[in-house]
Design an enzyme around this catalytic site. Sequence first.
Site, PDB file in Angstrom:
ATOM      1  N   HIS A 106      -0.255  -2.750   2.154  1.00 37.62           N
ATOM      2  CA  HIS A 106       0.507  -3.585   3.102  1.00 37.62           C
ATOM      3  C   HIS A 106       2.000  -3.545   2.828  1.00 37.62           C
ATOM      4  O   HIS A 106       2.798  -3.867   3.699  1.00 37.62           O
ATOM      5  CB  HIS A 106      -0.050  -5.011   3.190  1.00 37.62           C
ATOM      6  CG  HIS A 106       0.288  -5.915   2.047  1.00 37.62           C
ATOM      7  ND1 HIS A 106      -0.543  -6.111   0.961  1.00 37.62           N
ATOM      8  CD2 HIS A 106       1.358  -6.712   1.820  1.00 37.62           C
ATOM      9  CE1 HIS A 106       0.005  -6.982   0.132  1.00 37.62           C
ATOM     10  NE2 HIS A 106       1.157  -7.364   0.625  1.00 37.62           N
ATOM     11  N   ASP A 145      -6.134  -2.208  -1.571  1.00 41.46           N
ATOM     12  CA  ASP A 145      -4.789  -2.399  -1.003  1.00 41.46           C
ATOM     13  C   ASP A 145      -3.721  -1.628  -1.794  1.00 41.46           C
ATOM     14  O   ASP A 145      -2.923  -2.214  -2.517  1.00 41.46           O
ATOM     15  CB  ASP A 145      -4.476  -3.905  -0.997  1.00 41.46           C
ATOM     16  CG  ASP A 145      -3.285  -4.245  -0.111  1.00 41.46           C
ATOM     17  OD1 ASP A 145      -2.545  -3.326   0.292  1.00 41.46           O
ATOM     18  OD2 ASP A 145      -3.090  -5.446   0.170  1.00 41.46           O
ATOM     19  N   SER A 183       3.425  -8.761  -4.439  1.00 43.69           N
ATOM     20  CA  SER A 183       2.511  -7.738  -3.969  1.00 43.69           C
ATOM     21  C   SER A 183       2.985  -6.391  -4.465  1.00 43.69           C
ATOM     22  O   SER A 183       4.170  -6.084  -4.405  1.00 43.69           O
ATOM     23  CB  SER A 183       2.454  -7.730  -2.449  1.00 43.69           C
ATOM     24  OG  SER A 183       1.489  -8.641  -2.049  1.00 43.69           O
TER      25      SER A 183
HETATM   26  N1  ARG Z   1      -1.882 -12.162   1.815  1.00 41.42           N
HETATM   27  C1  ARG Z   1      -1.269 -11.040   1.179  1.00 41.42           C
HETATM   28  C2  ARG Z   1       0.267 -11.236   1.108  1.00 41.42           C
HETATM   29  O1  ARG Z   1       0.742 -12.296   1.382  1.00 41.42           O
HETATM   30  C3  ARG Z   1      -1.655  -9.752   1.800  1.00 41.42           C
HETATM   31  C4  ARG Z   1      -1.167  -9.513   3.195  1.00 41.42           C
HETATM   32  C5  ARG Z   1      -1.554  -8.209   3.788  1.00 41.42           C
HETATM   33  N2  ARG Z   1      -2.889  -8.176   4.304  1.00 41.42           N
HETATM   34  C6  ARG Z   1      -3.241  -8.611   5.541  1.00 41.42           C
HETATM   35  N3  ARG Z   1      -4.487  -8.560   5.895  1.00 41.42           N
HETATM   36  N4  ARG Z   1      -2.355  -9.035   6.393  1.00 41.42           N
HETATM   37  O2  ARG Z   1       1.086 -10.406   1.371  1.00 41.42           O
HETATM   38  N1  ASP Z   2       0.366 -10.909  -0.617  1.00 45.79           N
HETATM   39  C1  ASP Z   2       1.595 -11.392  -1.214  1.00 45.79           C
HETATM   40  C2  ASP Z   2       2.714 -10.354  -1.160  1.00 45.79           C
HETATM   41  O1  ASP Z   2       2.787  -9.565  -0.254  1.00 45.79           O
HETATM   42  C3  ASP Z   2       1.336 -11.870  -2.596  1.00 45.79           C
HETATM   43  C4  ASP Z   2       0.987 -13.318  -2.614  1.00 45.79           C
HETATM   44  O2  ASP Z   2       1.542 -14.067  -1.802  1.00 45.79           O
HETATM   45  O3  ASP Z   2       0.201 -13.696  -3.462  1.00 45.79           O
HETATM   46  O4  ASP Z   2       3.634 -10.368  -1.938  1.00 45.79           O
END
Ligand code: ARG
Ligand code: ASP
Length: 720
Positions: free
Chosen positions: A87, A223, A651
């Site tokens: 991502h 990921d 991330s």
């Molecule tokens: N929650 C994670 C972060 O805040 C991963 C986001 C990417 N994945 C998704 N399905 N949108 O970045």
């Molecule tokens: N998914 C988040 C990021 O893109 C990481 C988190 O918020 O835990 O940095």
Amino acid sequence: MYKHLKKILLSGFLFIATLVHAGDGMWLPQLLAQLNEKEMKSMGMKISAADIYNINKGSLKDAIVSFGGFCTGEIISSKGLILTNHHCGFSSIQNHSTIDHNYIRDGFWSRNEAEEMPNKGLFVTFIVRIEDVSKAVLSGVTSSMSEKERQSTIDKNIAAVQKNTKQEDYQKNFVRAFFNGNQYFLFVTETYNDIRLVGAPPSSIGNFGKDTDNWIWPRHTGDFSMFRIYAGKDNKPADYSPDNVPYTPKKYLSISLDGVAKNDFTMVFGFPGRTNEYLYSEAVRQIVEINDPVRIQIRDKALAVIDAFMRKDEKIKIQYASKFAGISNAWKKWQGEVLGLTKTKAVAKKQAYEAEFQKRVDNNPTWKKAYGSLLNELAAAYEQFGPVSRSRDVFLEVYSKIELFAIVAQINNLIKAEGQQNFDATLEKVKEKLQDIYKDYNAEVDEKLFATLMEFYYEDQKDQGLPKELTDFVTSKDQNFAAIAAHIYKTTTLDQEDVTLNALNDDPNGFLEKFKNDNLFDLYKALINNYVANIAPTYNTADDRIQELQRTYMKAQMEVFKEKKFYPDANSTMRVTYGKVNGYEPKDAVWYEISTHLSGVMEKYKPGDYEFDVPEKLRELYKNKDYGPYGENGKMPVCFIGTNHTTGGNSGSPALDAYGNLIGLNFDRAWEGTMSDINYDPSICRNIMVDIRYVLFLVDKFAGATRLIDEMKLVHPKKH
Ligand code: ARG
Ligand code: ASP
């Protein structure tokens, strides 16, 4: 207010709970030796703080980069190979994707360096060294200064510090405030701009489970994506050139093949974006009861519109994938945050903490003089702040989701540059920006967003005073927002890329003259002016006051709670967090284990599904248990969790073992604990990492990219 506090004070256990945080903290790497090394060793770390941060020789920090300013990456080979999340690399993958070469759907693997693909605008930044410059930056600052005077003194001091910093000519530096402006640190950096895409798995692996599984444990997402840093022949930063060569790093990470077990020491090293751990209780209450709910409500609407179009149309699916993921990511996090803050009684805990603070302050004449009324002042400031911050959220959430406004904003930039020397340069920039927007723009989707969100905005804000141009327009169309949107999108040509760009090429001034009389422009100006005149100033005044009080409150907390070890809130600077691999109890009678496996991917598998499809090749590898050296007892590990305190920006951060070997790739947090940005709670806050063995398995067995495995250094730390 205080009656309330007294009641809570009686339940002192709540207060104690806030002091025994184990695992929380985002620490500055250069201060580990002083503040954390002992604890880290007692938790199992086998290396020393000097192996993590050292300015005299290559240390772990030299293998960690800020990836594009929004994520973290780490170097995993002597040829500048970078690992980050799927991502994090997504917009690069998307930019290279077309219907014919759909790297989002199919993945991409370069077969040699020549096939690695450049990415305009992408950069990585190394931290060369970090210095405490608080004294120099705060010199001449007095408590009697106004905020403005204070800031201008600080700005001057910072400029002097920056200018006097010894560095190579290809290096840069910046100074950042910590502890709400009570301390300042200088960062000397090196930024590389030629970053090429090396490989990425298909979305059905890299984003397996998509939005349904996002922020959720148990998780089964691979990921990751890979990039490479290219440098000039002298190994220094250089703009993109086909002559550039793979970068030779000062340090790269060894990769452990031995996996993780419960209670193993882990640390995560990266660039966390923003946290607010030291807020006043009323701030937390407002987040839980006002700001998060209204932002969630608006995004519910935006997501429903986009989702319906994406499901119908393959082109829209590619165009809106990234926007959808972005909107839904925070939307879902806020929901988890509200639940977690409520469940862990964060507001009551803060109130108990504040009661203890007040008690200690009242018992000490010096503190009483300096801080005696601080909490009351914070209460008053938040009373001002609450309503206006809500109006601001509503405006910004709505405005930023309607891309026609972003297009008009570009044209408006050009109107502002008319008659100025920089007009031609602005024109070029505007054309470029517009092309960026139009590439992933669909007028039908945007029209529906306009109708839906403007209706919400109108209904929600009509008692707060809306601009006359808007109310007149809305009334003239009987408050029918579908008709209003239809009218606007039918009469404007701005939703058509070719018409707009041709006009800007052929006769920019004629085009601008005409646009100045356009209804859409009137509406746009009315909305922006309303925000600038009626919302922003009130918000800024309230916010400035809070910043000022929070700075004092931060300082006071550090003085009054001497027994507590404080770490600065995240501010996109390099940090280390450490903890242990461990499961948790999400609800009564349910225990979540530490790791997931490929068998779990197969349990979730739904053929042809948008979120849970599994590539055939992966199913075959699973069927044959063809895991190479990466499996464990006949199973293929996929993700695991730990108590590391992370946030957005972390991330792509490496998860390291006790020896500093790479064991995983951080990418998310578990739903129950997303409130860790405001109130870290060791019982339910967990970060989610991809097991590095899954990454290696995918690169090697799934993609056949063995040339990349050959570059890496694989080790067996547990087998010694
Ligand atoms: N929650 C994670 C972060 O805040 C991963 C986001 C990417 N994945 C998704 N399905 N949108 O970045
Ligand atoms: N998914 C988040 C990021 O893109 C990481 C988190 O918020 O835990 O940095």
